[in-house]
Scaffold this motif. Structure first.
Motif, PDB file in Angstrom:
ATOM      1  N   PHE A  91      -0.457   2.140  -7.787  1.00 52.28           N
ATOM      2  CA  PHE A  91      -0.506   1.027  -6.807  1.00 52.28           C
ATOM      3  C   PHE A  91      -2.024   1.261  -6.101  1.00 52.28           C
ATOM      4  O   PHE A  91      -2.233   2.215  -5.533  1.00 52.28           O
ATOM      5  CB  PHE A  91       0.465   1.158  -5.560  1.00 52.28           C
ATOM      6  N   VAL A  92      -2.636   0.402  -5.974  1.00 50.15           N
ATOM      7  CA  VAL A  92      -3.788   0.141  -5.354  1.00 50.15           C
ATOM      8  C   VAL A  92      -3.744  -0.444  -3.817  1.00 50.15           C
ATOM      9  O   VAL A  92      -3.379  -1.566  -3.876  1.00 50.15           O
ATOM     10  CB  VAL A  92      -4.950  -0.596  -6.347  1.00 50.15           C
ATOM     11  N   LEU A  93      -4.124   0.439  -2.894  1.00 48.72           N
ATOM     12  CA  LEU A  93      -3.503  -0.043  -1.466  1.00 48.72           C
ATOM     13  C   LEU A  93      -4.931   0.160  -0.506  1.00 48.72           C
ATOM     14  O   LEU A  93      -5.789   0.935  -0.923  1.00 48.72           O
ATOM     15  CB  LEU A  93      -2.533   1.181  -1.119  1.00 48.72           C
ATOM     16  N   ASP A  94      -4.906  -0.521   0.441  1.00 51.71           N
ATOM     17  CA  ASP A  94      -5.668  -0.483   1.511  1.00 51.71           C
ATOM     18  C   ASP A  94      -5.567   1.142   2.083  1.00 51.71           C
ATOM     19  O   ASP A  94      -4.740   1.969   1.830  1.00 51.71           O
ATOM     20  CB  ASP A  94      -5.091  -1.006   2.906  1.00 51.71           C
ATOM     21  N   LEU A  95      -6.914   1.501   2.217  1.00 55.14           N
ATOM     22  CA  LEU A  95      -7.201   2.963   2.482  1.00 55.14           C
ATOM     23  C   LEU A  95      -7.229   3.053   3.841  1.00 55.14           C
ATOM     24  O   LEU A  95      -7.733   2.367   4.890  1.00 55.14           O
ATOM     25  CB  LEU A  95      -8.522   3.274   1.886  1.00 55.14           C
ATOM     26  N   ALA A  96      -6.340   4.003   4.443  1.00 49.98           N
ATOM     27  CA  ALA A  96      -6.067   4.144   5.797  1.00 49.98           C
ATOM     28  C   ALA A  96      -6.764   5.659   6.209  1.00 49.98           C
ATOM     29  O   ALA A  96      -6.074   6.536   6.000  1.00 49.98           O
ATOM     30  CB  ALA A  96      -4.581   4.218   6.290  1.00 49.98           C
ATOM     31  N   LYS A  97      -7.822   5.354   6.333  1.00 49.47           N
ATOM     32  CA  LYS A  97      -8.552   6.774   6.458  1.00 49.47           C
ATOM     33  C   LYS A  97      -8.178   8.012   7.539  1.00 49.47           C
ATOM     34  O   LYS A  97      -8.294   8.864   7.382  1.00 49.47           O
ATOM     35  CB  LYS A  97     -10.198   6.540   6.928  1.00 49.47           C
ATOM     36  N   ASN A  98      -7.415   7.287   8.769  1.00 50.61           N
ATOM     37  CA  ASN A  98      -7.160   8.200   9.848  1.00 50.61           C
ATOM     38  C   ASN A  98      -5.844   8.825   9.708  1.00 50.61           C
ATOM     39  O   ASN A  98      -5.229   9.106  10.769  1.00 50.61           O
ATOM     40  CB  ASN A  98      -7.506   7.632  11.207  1.00 50.61           C
ATOM     41  N   GLY A  99      -4.979   8.568   8.474  1.00 47.02           N
ATOM     42  CA  GLY A  99      -3.895   9.226   8.226  1.00 47.02           C
ATOM     43  C   GLY A  99      -2.615   8.514   9.293  1.00 47.02           C
ATOM     44  O   GLY A  99      -2.724   7.598   9.717  1.00 47.02           O
ATOM     45  N   LEU A 156       0.037   8.090  12.430  1.00 43.45           N
ATOM     46  CA  LEU A 156       0.264   8.186  13.846  1.00 43.45           C
ATOM     47  C   LEU A 156       1.066   9.388  14.179  1.00 43.45           C
ATOM     48  O   LEU A 156       0.750   9.967  15.424  1.00 43.45           O
ATOM     49  CB  LEU A 156       1.016   6.927  14.147  1.00 43.45           C
ATOM     50  N   TYR A 157       1.714   9.776  13.270  1.00 44.50           N
ATOM     51  CA  TYR A 157       2.459  11.078  13.639  1.00 44.50           C
ATOM     52  C   TYR A 157       1.858  12.369  14.157  1.00 44.50           C
ATOM     53  O   TYR A 157       2.031  13.044  15.005  1.00 44.50           O
ATOM     54  CB  TYR A 157       3.662  11.493  12.442  1.00 44.50           C
ATOM     55  N   THR A 158       0.744  12.466  13.380  1.00 41.82           N
ATOM     56  CA  THR A 158      -0.203  13.468  13.583  1.00 41.82           C
ATOM     57  C   THR A 158      -1.029  13.517  15.030  1.00 41.82           C
ATOM     58  O   THR A 158      -0.940  14.437  15.638  1.00 41.82           O
ATOM     59  CB  THR A 158      -1.434  13.493  12.391  1.00 41.82           C
ATOM     60  N   TYR A 159      -1.270  12.237  15.354  1.00 43.40           N
ATOM     61  CA  TYR A 159      -1.876  12.126  16.670  1.00 43.40           C
ATOM     62  C   TYR A 159      -0.823  12.259  17.869  1.00 43.40           C
ATOM     63  O   TYR A 159      -1.040  12.801  18.903  1.00 43.40           O
ATOM     64  CB  TYR A 159      -2.506  10.639  16.813  1.00 43.40           C
ATOM     65  N   ILE A 160       0.494  11.857  17.600  1.00 42.50           N
ATOM     66  CA  ILE A 160       1.637  12.101  18.484  1.00 42.50           C
ATOM     67  C   ILE A 160       1.737  13.748  18.676  1.00 42.50           C
ATOM     68  O   ILE A 160       1.710  14.107  19.786  1.00 42.50           O
ATOM     69  CB  ILE A 160       2.770  11.420  18.376  1.00 42.50           C
ATOM     70  N   ARG A 161       1.777  14.182  17.589  1.00 49.13           N
ATOM     71  CA  ARG A 161       1.788  15.675  17.479  1.00 49.13           C
ATOM     72  C   ARG A 161       0.948  16.414  18.310  1.00 49.13           C
ATOM     73  O   ARG A 161       1.141  17.322  19.387  1.00 49.13           O
ATOM     74  CB  ARG A 161       2.010  16.339  16.315  1.00 49.13           C
ATOM     75  N   ASN A 174       5.009   6.644   8.962  1.00 51.24           N
ATOM     76  CA  ASN A 174       4.906   5.548   8.087  1.00 51.24           C
ATOM     77  C   ASN A 174       4.036   4.565   8.865  1.00 51.24           C
ATOM     78  O   ASN A 174       3.906   3.486   8.267  1.00 51.24           O
ATOM     79  CB  ASN A 174       6.105   4.980   7.783  1.00 51.24           C
ATOM     80  N   ILE A 175       3.459   5.037   9.938  1.00 56.14           N
ATOM     81  CA  ILE A 175       2.324   4.232  10.656  1.00 56.14           C
ATOM     82  C   ILE A 175       1.199   4.670  10.411  1.00 56.14           C
ATOM     83  O   ILE A 175       0.774   5.890  10.873  1.00 56.14           O
ATOM     84  CB  ILE A 175       2.708   3.989  12.257  1.00 56.14           C
ATOM     85  N   LEU A 176       0.139   4.264   9.522  1.00 56.04           N
ATOM     86  CA  LEU A 176      -1.237   4.731   9.248  1.00 56.04           C
ATOM     87  C   LEU A 176      -2.095   4.262  10.181  1.00 56.04           C
ATOM     88  O   LEU A 176      -1.843   3.258  10.709  1.00 56.04           O
ATOM     89  CB  LEU A 176      -1.425   4.747   7.705  1.00 56.04           C
ATOM     90  N   LEU A 177      -3.165   4.980  10.115  1.00 54.92           N
ATOM     91  CA  LEU A 177      -4.362   4.420  11.017  1.00 54.92           C
ATOM     92  C   LEU A 177      -5.643   4.130  10.284  1.00 54.92           C
ATOM     93  O   LEU A 177      -6.128   5.166   9.364  1.00 54.92           O
ATOM     94  CB  LEU A 177      -4.654   5.548  12.153  1.00 54.92           C
ATOM     95  N   ASP A 178      -6.365   3.056  10.447  1.00 54.70           N
ATOM     96  CA  ASP A 178      -7.452   2.818   9.453  1.00 54.70           C
ATOM     97  C   ASP A 178      -8.661   3.568  10.266  1.00 54.70           C
ATOM     98  O   ASP A 178      -8.690   4.186  11.202  1.00 54.70           O
ATOM     99  CB  ASP A 178      -7.611   1.146   9.222  1.00 54.70           C
ATOM    100  N   ASP A 179      -9.835   3.080   9.522  1.00 60.19           N
ATOM    101  CA  ASP A 179     -11.075   3.803  10.274  1.00 60.19           C
ATOM    102  C   ASP A 179     -11.251   3.426  11.601  1.00 60.19           C
ATOM    103  O   ASP A 179     -12.090   4.193  12.367  1.00 60.19           O
ATOM    104  CB  ASP A 179     -12.468   3.015   9.513  1.00 60.19           C
ATOM    105  N   ASN A 180     -10.815   2.189  12.159  1.00 63.94           N
ATOM    106  CA  ASN A 180     -10.926   1.722  13.545  1.00 63.94           C
ATOM    107  C   ASN A 180      -9.677   2.085  14.279  1.00 63.94           C
ATOM    108  O   ASN A 180      -9.621   1.486  15.247  1.00 63.94           O
ATOM    109  CB  ASN A 180     -11.181   0.438  13.428  1.00 63.94           C
ATOM    110  N   LEU A 181      -8.766   2.939  13.891  1.00 64.51           N
ATOM    111  CA  LEU A 181      -7.619   3.531  14.452  1.00 64.51           C
ATOM    112  C   LEU A 181      -6.673   2.389  14.916  1.00 64.51           C
ATOM    113  O   LEU A 181      -5.753   2.235  15.752  1.00 64.51           O
ATOM    114  CB  LEU A 181      -8.053   4.048  15.550  1.00 64.51           C
ATOM    115  N   HIS A 182      -6.659   1.333  14.000  1.00 62.13           N
ATOM    116  CA  HIS A 182      -5.745   0.239  14.193  1.00 62.13           C
ATOM    117  C   HIS A 182      -4.660   0.636  12.998  1.00 62.13           C
ATOM    118  O   HIS A 182      -4.940   1.366  12.016  1.00 62.13           O
ATOM    119  CB  HIS A 182      -6.233  -1.255  13.811  1.00 62.13           C
TER     120      HIS A 182
END
Ligand code: ATP
Length: 342
Positions: A131-139, A141-146, A184-192
């Motif tokens: 599956f070729v998908l949008d790249l969400a570079k910032n991984g 949201l869970y990591t940021y909450i932690r 399951n909430i990923l973040l893109d280069d601009n943190l959206h």
């Protein structure tokens, strides 16, 4: 596009943990779809635009799922970077996961929204599906909450608003996600945000659904899916599960952003389910009043009374809640995201 409308018996989720991750539980039956993709058919309009394995340069591994590996990949034709999810065919078939892979593909291919991972192409070789998908570079949201929670109100409000718009689109396209959670909430280069992981989704209508307020379903879903901490009470009561289940999860995510932990936490899945059934959670005193109010309305046990349901005024009522005061719904995805730094 194929639509799966099997109604499956409700059961308690298996509590398995793979790679030490909190695992999504599924217990659905039904026909086994094939591993072929629509664009393999030369008469398909996208056939000539399709990609093959050698069209990409494969880069670093971004993460691993229970039956997939996600790698960054550069399209040799355009230079654009993507996330390429590779699924081992033998492993999928052996573990009866074909149905979920096909649901993920079918659900994702309906989506066209800045807050949702886009599926560009699927292809395969002898061993794998890709599956070729949008790249969400910032991984995740869970990591940021932690690392950073509790989030301040502005940050929590921003991510809750982006998530609400993504959920609105998912429902508009006739899909219930059923596994909304910070992982399951990923973040893109601009943190959206980019919502991902449609492997537990339910496709409830053949056509695009013009009902954007989480109302009627073509077929009520009785499949048991989700992740213990975010499972909605109607699921545990073996009732039909509909769009409202994603609004329950939104309530859990808002709570988690503001406190650093999910509202229904316990040592075992059984205890988590007891807490959910009894609506046994503690509202921290320090939560602002507007946050307490929206969380209470989203964590409503009766799906018909829950905020976001048609009876409770649909998505518009949620958008107009004072918690979201000041949100520019039209331009939020092109605005500057909060910095997410300590
Ligand atoms: P499971 O299948 O066990 O539920 P999962 O859904 O996380 O796990 P994948 O979708 O294969 O499995 O994702 C594996 C990891 O790869 C994720 O945890 C995430 O960190 C990363 N990842 C997935 N999709 C993307 C993407 N589009 N952009 C960037 N990273 C991604």
């Amino acid at each position: 596009m194929s639509t799966n409308q099997n109604s499956d018996g409700a059961a308690l989720p298996e509590s398995t943990s793979i790679n030490g991750k909190r695992n999504t539980a599924t217990n659905t039956g039904g026909r086994t779809p094939t591993l072929s993709t629509d664009v393999d058919d030369p008469s398909h309009p996208l056939h000539q635009h399709r990609r093959i394995v050698s069209d990409f340069e494969y880069k670093e591994i971004l993460g691993e799922g229970s039956y997939s590996t996600v790698q960054a990949g550069r399209d040799k034709r355009t230079g654009k970077m993507y996330a390429i999810k590779r699924l081992d065919k033998a492993h999928i078939v052996k573990n009866n996961k074909v149905k979920y892979v096909m649901i993920e593909r079918d659900a994702l291919s309906r989506m066209n929204h800045p807050g949702i991972i886009k599926l560009y192409w699927t292809f395969k070789d002898n061993r794998s599906l890709y599956f070729v998908l949008d790249l969400a570079k910032n991984g995740e949201l869970y990591t940021y909450i932690r690392q950073l929670a509790p989030f301040d109100m502005e940050t929590a409000k921003f991510y809750a608003a982006e998530l609400l718009l993504a959920i609105e689109h998912i429902h508009y396209r006739g899909v219930v996600h059923r596994d909304i959670k910070p992982e399951n909430i990923l973040l893109d280069d601009n943190l959206h945000i980019k919502v991902t992981d449609f492997g537990s989704a339910k496709i409830v209508s053949d056509e695009n659904n013009d009902n954007s307020n989480g109302g009627e379903l073509a077929t009520p879903s009785r499949s048991f899916v989700g992740t213990a901490e975010y499972v909605s009470p109607e699921l545990l009561r073996s009732e039909s599960v509909s769009f409202e289940t994603d609004f329950w999860a939104l309530g859990c995510v808002i709570y988690q952003m503001l406190s650093g932990r999910s509202p229904f936490k316990a040592a075992t899945d059984y205890l988590i389910f007891q807490k959910i059934k009894n609506l046994d959670y503690v509202m921290p005193d320090e939560f602002p009043q507007v946050a307490k109010d929206i969380i209470r309305k989203l964590l409503e046990s009766d799906p018909e009374q829950r905020f976001g349901s048609e009876a409770a005024g649909g998505v518009d009522a949620v958008k107009h809640h004072p918690f979201f005061e000041g949100i520019d719904w039209e331009h939020i995805y092109s605005s500057n995201a909060p910095p997410l730094r300590e």
